[in-house]
Design an enzyme around this catalytic site. Structure first.
Site, mmCIF file in Angstrom:
data_model
loop_
_atom_site.group_PDB
_atom_site.id
_atom_site.type_symbol
_atom_site.label_atom_id
_atom_site.label_comp_id
_atom_site.label_asym_id
_atom_site.label_seq_id
_atom_site.Cartn_x
_atom_site.Cartn_y
_atom_site.Cartn_z
ATOM 1 N N GLU A 66 54.648 51.617 -30.469
ATOM 2 C CA GLU A 66 54.979 50.331 -29.851
ATOM 3 C C GLU A 66 56.493 50.135 -29.825
ATOM 4 O O GLU A 66 57.031 49.601 -28.851
ATOM 5 C CB GLU A 66 54.305 49.178 -30.601
ATOM 6 N N TRP A 91 54.149 51.779 -21.023
ATOM 7 C CA TRP A 91 53.216 52.312 -22.011
ATOM 8 C C TRP A 91 52.672 53.668 -21.551
ATOM 9 O O TRP A 91 52.395 54.540 -22.364
ATOM 10 C CB TRP A 91 52.085 51.328 -22.250
ATOM 11 N N TYR A 130 42.594 55.431 -21.906
ATOM 12 C CA TYR A 130 43.105 54.756 -23.099
ATOM 13 C C TYR A 130 42.448 53.393 -23.253
ATOM 14 O O TYR A 130 42.000 53.016 -24.348
ATOM 15 C CB TYR A 130 44.626 54.621 -22.992
#
Length: 201
Positions: free
Chosen positions: A53, A61, A31
């Site tokens: 988010e 995350w 990522y």
């Protein structure tokens, strides 16, 4: 500069320097190497990032990334026109869906924000609103301690989004969004990804 200035960077087996958070798993590394900090300017792309988010708030995350495809299936590819049509029956289905993070407040925020996104089309659109808050100057962090959790621009954008009807858009979450979509470059100075967005000279 001393070695301590770059203590947060880890040299991978490929010889490339990454911050510690991006060097812990293959998923996070990929990522970081291919997506984080690259410009996103489309309505649908920004809507997806805004939603992801918000789901990340209070969680990791990596968890969000692991469930990303499930989120896309559950929320019609984050097409705001389709999500705006979701009703209470859809909320119940989403709350029973193990492929996503089942938090009712966050799910309802996605539906609300899809409708707010459509309303914004009459005033320039989501992309224009978000990118109009790009700071005039970039950041140049050597260590993660030098990366802020929010900024004057994220405070202003958070306020503007709330005024436009969006929810779950606090300034810290919005700063993370700004980092993720290339509005600010918080890659550490010696990271191999520094400057990769092309947004900043």
């Amino acid at each position: 500069m001393t070695d301590a200035d770059f203590a947060d960077l880890i040299i991978g087996s490929d010889g490339l320097a990454r911050p510690a958070w991006a060097a812990t798993t293959d998923l996070l590394r990929d990522y970081y190497d291919t997506e984080w900090g690259m410009p996103v300017r489309t309505e649908q792309g920004l809507f997806e990032r805004l939603c992801l988010e918000s789901f990340q708030a209070g969680l990791s995350w990596e968890l969000v990334l692991r469930k990303r495809e499930g989120f896309r299936r559950a929320f019609a590819g984050f097409d705001p026109e389709k999500v705006a049509e979701f009703d209470e029956g859809d909320v119940e289905k989403l709350m029973a869906n193990p492929e996503i993070i089942r938090n009712q407040r966050k799910i309802r925020a996605v539906l609300n924000n899809a409708r707010a996104t459509l309303t914004l089309r009459g005033r320039g659109g989501l992309s224009e609103l978000i990118w109009s808050h790009q700071p005039a100057e970039n950041l140049y962090p050597r260590t993660s301690a030098e990366v802020p959790s929010q900024s004057p621009e994220s405070l202003a954008l958070s306020k503007a989004l709330k005024e436009a009807g969006f929810t779950f858009v606090g300034p810290t979450m919005i700063f993370a969004l700004m980092e993720a979509v290339g509005m600010v470059d918080t890659h550490l100075l010696e990271s191999h990804r520094r400057g990769s967005s092309g947004v900043w000279a």
